[in-house]
Design an enzyme around this catalytic site. Structure first.
Site, PDB file in Angstrom:
ATOM      1  N   TYR A  60       0.814  -1.216   0.000  1.00 14.84           N
ATOM      2  CA  TYR A  60       0.000   0.000   0.000  1.00 14.84           C
ATOM      3  C   TYR A  60       0.854   1.276   0.000  1.00 14.84           C
ATOM      4  O   TYR A  60       0.379   2.323   0.442  1.00 14.84           O
ATOM      5  CB  TYR A  60      -0.948  -0.012   1.209  1.00 14.84           C
ATOM      6  CG  TYR A  60      -2.161  -0.908   1.030  1.00 14.84           C
ATOM      7  CD1 TYR A  60      -3.059  -0.725  -0.027  1.00 14.84           C
ATOM      8  CD2 TYR A  60      -2.428  -1.933   1.941  1.00 14.84           C
ATOM      9  CE1 TYR A  60      -4.183  -1.543  -0.175  1.00 14.84           C
ATOM     10  CE2 TYR A  60      -3.551  -2.755   1.789  1.00 14.84           C
ATOM     11  CZ  TYR A  60      -4.430  -2.551   0.731  1.00 14.84           C
ATOM     12  OH  TYR A  60      -5.545  -3.352   0.587  1.00 14.84           O
ATOM     13  N   ASN A 123     -13.608  -3.645   3.853  1.00  7.26           N
ATOM     14  CA  ASN A 123     -14.240  -3.922   2.548  1.00  7.26           C
ATOM     15  C   ASN A 123     -13.847  -5.278   1.942  1.00  7.26           C
ATOM     16  O   ASN A 123     -13.936  -5.486   0.737  1.00  7.26           O
ATOM     17  CB  ASN A 123     -14.057  -2.747   1.580  1.00  7.26           C
ATOM     18  CG  ASN A 123     -12.613  -2.457   1.258  1.00  7.26           C
ATOM     19  OD1 ASN A 123     -11.716  -3.181   1.699  1.00  7.26           O
ATOM     20  ND2 ASN A 123     -12.363  -1.424   0.484  1.00  7.26           N
TER      21      ASN A 123
HETATM   22  P1  IDP Z   1      -9.355  -0.120  -3.663  1.00  6.00           P
HETATM   23  O1  IDP Z   1      -9.083  -1.217  -2.638  1.00  6.00           O
HETATM   24  O2  IDP Z   1     -10.810  -0.117  -4.074  1.00  6.00           O
HETATM   25  O3  IDP Z   1      -8.406  -0.163  -4.838  1.00  6.00           O
HETATM   26  P2  IDP Z   1      -7.836   2.170  -2.694  1.00  6.00           P
HETATM   27  O4  IDP Z   1      -8.242   3.602  -2.863  1.00  6.00           O
HETATM   28  O5  IDP Z   1      -6.679   1.656  -3.494  1.00  6.00           O
HETATM   29  O6  IDP Z   1      -9.144   1.285  -2.911  1.00  6.00           O
HETATM   30  O7  IDP Z   1      -7.522   1.961  -1.141  1.00  6.00           O
HETATM   31  C1  IDP Z   1      -6.944   0.772  -0.699  1.00  6.00           C
HETATM   32  C2  IDP Z   1      -7.633   0.321   0.564  1.00  6.00           C
HETATM   33  O8  IDP Z   1      -7.384   1.289   1.601  1.00  6.00           O
HETATM   34  C3  IDP Z   1      -9.151   0.233   0.484  1.00  6.00           C
HETATM   35  O9  IDP Z   1      -9.614  -0.974  -0.101  1.00  6.00           O
HETATM   36  C4  IDP Z   1      -9.523   0.307   1.951  1.00  6.00           C
HETATM   37  O10 IDP Z   1      -9.281  -0.925   2.630  1.00  6.00           O
HETATM   38  C5  IDP Z   1      -8.512   1.335   2.458  1.00  6.00           C
HETATM   39  N1  IDP Z   1      -9.064   2.690   2.423  1.00  6.00           N
HETATM   40  C6  IDP Z   1      -9.165   3.517   1.354  1.00  6.00           C
HETATM   41  N2  IDP Z   1      -9.738   4.679   1.685  1.00  6.00           N
HETATM   42  C7  IDP Z   1      -9.978   4.595   3.014  1.00  6.00           C
HETATM   43  C8  IDP Z   1     -10.591   5.489   3.962  1.00  6.00           C
HETATM   44  O11 IDP Z   1     -10.999   6.610   3.651  1.00  6.00           O
HETATM   45  N3  IDP Z   1     -10.691   5.028   5.255  1.00  6.00           N
HETATM   46  C9  IDP Z   1     -10.244   3.804   5.637  1.00  6.00           C
HETATM   47  N4  IDP Z   1      -9.692   2.942   4.778  1.00  6.00           N
HETATM   48  C10 IDP Z   1      -9.557   3.330   3.494  1.00  6.00           C
END
Ligand code: IDP
Ligand code: MG
Length: 160
Positions: A60, A123
């Protein structure tokens, strides 16, 4: 008619899919794997794995500046994850569609997150966002010898 676009949609790609610790704890492993299997993608790597902090941070790294980054690393390392490599025509974008929007409340019903989750911070599943990242992430999470190249018997019934 744009033959080059059609051709790129037909490209065999690889993607890294990971069932996050909440998906494992909630008993959703079989349900999630079966969605990619039923679609017709080929599983080439699979393991249950306790992710070390350094690996989560590398995976990440593009999100390092985000305020939620420490919580994200705690979440991903909080229990075993299921690491998977999947192969198929257009698998990267298709897997992202099957997974649904990052915020499960915005994810369409029928998608994994739309059906099985309620919050961005829980998620349940990860999917690579480009073919380049698919290759990068598979190389990051799997060692040589952990991936299998094989031909499913269904192949001639799935692709022409
Ligand atoms: P994605 O998994 O749909 O590609 P990304 O924007 O790449 O989404 O973010 C990676 C992961 O970081 C997300 O799946 C989620 O677990 C976490 N994440 C992203 N945005 C947030 C937030 O605003 N709060 C908490 N966790 C977040
Ligand atoms: Mg992402």
């Amino acid at each position: 008619f744009l033959p080059h676009l059609v051709a790129s949609m037909e490209e065999v790609e690889e993607t890294y899919i990971m069932i996050k610790p909440d998906g494992v704890q909630r008993g959703l492993v079989g349900e999630i794997i079966s969605r990619f299997e039923k679609k017709g993608f080929k599983l080439t790597g699979l393991k249950l794995f306790q992710c070390p902090k350094e690996l989560a941070e590398e995976h990440y790294k593009d999100l390092k500046s985000k305020s939620f980054f420490p919580k994200l690393i705690d979440y991903i390392t909080s229990g075993p994850v299921v690491c998977m490599a999947w192969e198929g025509i257009g698998v990267v974008a298709s897997a992202r569609k099957l997974i649904g929007a990052t915020n499960p409340l915005n994810a369409e019903p029928g998608t994994i997150r739309g059906d099985l989750a309620v919050q961005t911070g829980r998620n349940v599943v990860h999917g690579s966002d480009s073919p380049e990242n698919g290759k990068r992430e598979i190389a990051l999470w799997f060692k040589e010898g952990e991936l299998s190249s094989w031909t499913p018997v269904q192949e001639p019934w799935l692709t022409e």
